[in-house]
Scaffold this active site. Structure first.
Site, PDB file in Angstrom:
ATOM      1  N   ARG A  49       0.835  -1.214   0.000  1.00  0.00           N
ATOM      2  CA  ARG A  49       0.000   0.000   0.000  1.00  0.00           C
ATOM      3  C   ARG A  49       0.867   1.261   0.000  1.00  0.00           C
ATOM      4  O   ARG A  49       0.503   2.270  -0.596  1.00  0.00           O
ATOM      5  CB  ARG A  49      -0.969   0.009   1.172  1.00  0.00           C
ATOM      6  CG  ARG A  49      -2.050  -1.037   1.068  1.00  0.00           C
ATOM      7  CD  ARG A  49      -2.910  -0.822  -0.189  1.00  0.00           C
ATOM      8  NE  ARG A  49      -3.804  -1.932  -0.375  1.00  0.00           N
ATOM      9  CZ  ARG A  49      -3.851  -2.707  -1.456  1.00  0.00           C
ATOM     10  NH1 ARG A  49      -3.044  -2.484  -2.470  1.00  0.00           N
ATOM     11  NH2 ARG A  49      -4.689  -3.697  -1.542  1.00  0.00           N
TER      12      ARG A  49
ATOM     13  N   GLU B 187       1.994   1.520  -3.509  1.00  0.00           N
ATOM     14  CA  GLU B 187       0.854   2.026  -4.277  1.00  0.00           C
ATOM     15  C   GLU B 187       0.678   3.526  -4.042  1.00  0.00           C
ATOM     16  O   GLU B 187       0.428   4.285  -4.980  1.00  0.00           O
ATOM     17  CB  GLU B 187      -0.408   1.273  -3.861  1.00  0.00           C
ATOM     18  CG  GLU B 187      -1.669   1.711  -4.584  1.00  0.00           C
ATOM     19  CD  GLU B 187      -2.892   0.964  -4.088  1.00  0.00           C
ATOM     20  OE1 GLU B 187      -3.684   0.544  -4.939  1.00  0.00           O
ATOM     21  OE2 GLU B 187      -3.054   0.819  -2.847  1.00  0.00           O
TER      22      GLU B 187
ATOM     23  N   SER C 180      15.016  14.934   2.414  1.00  0.00           N
ATOM     24  CA  SER C 180      16.006  14.029   2.978  1.00  0.00           C
ATOM     25  C   SER C 180      15.359  12.886   3.747  1.00  0.00           C
ATOM     26  O   SER C 180      14.399  13.087   4.498  1.00  0.00           O
ATOM     27  CB  SER C 180      16.931  14.804   3.916  1.00  0.00           C
ATOM     28  OG  SER C 180      17.834  13.922   4.543  1.00  0.00           O
TER      29      SER C 180
END
Length: 147
Positions: free
Chosen positions: A88, A91, A114
């Site tokens: 997820r 995704e 960063s």
């Protein structure tokens, strides 16, 4: 013994002893997010921190030295994660990565956020429709330099 062996020993001891990442982090004196990443092999502990981690998990003395070695960061077992929760996040980056990039560049200019000068806070957010995962990430902006 290697760093992966130490990570496996930590996970095994955590389960056997019924420990929580937050409890371990309190003993180390750092955030649960950073300490968890360190215990899972993604961060480097200093000697004092490694000693505490080894004691908490009942690790052998040799493990303390491995906890102080710079790890190979970002190591997932596959290039596209197969674990549903980890996927997820993949995704999320696939869908919103270009949005993050566009908005960061619009606000800050050409550069990156960063992951070294970085902090994260993860907490449960109560919601009558079902609890939510609230993750706040804060990374220093690093502009690209001309030369």
């Amino acid at each position: 013994m290697n760093r992966n062996d130490v990570t496996e020993m930590i996970i095994e001891a955590k389960v056997k002893k019924g420990l929580t990442w937050e409890g371990v982090a309190k003993k180390v004196g750092l955030s649960k997010e950073w300490v968890t990443a360190g215990c899972l092999g993604q961060m480097t502990f200093d000697a004092k921190q490694a000693k505490v981690v080894a004691k908490v998990f009942g690790l052998p003395a040799e493990a303390e030295k491995w906890l102080q070695q710079v790890p190979y960061k970002g190591s997932l077992p596959t290039s596209v994660p197969t674990d549903p929760l980890t996927y997820r996040f993949y995704e999320l980056i696939s869908v919103y990565g270009s949005t993050f990039k566009a908005l960061i560049h619009e606000e800050f200019g050409d550069g990156i956020m960063s992951a070294i000068d970085f902090k994260m806070d993860l907490k449960r957010e109560a919601d009558p429709k079902g609890d939510r995962v609230n993750i706040v990430m804060s990374g220093k902006f690093l502009p690209y330099k001309t030369y």
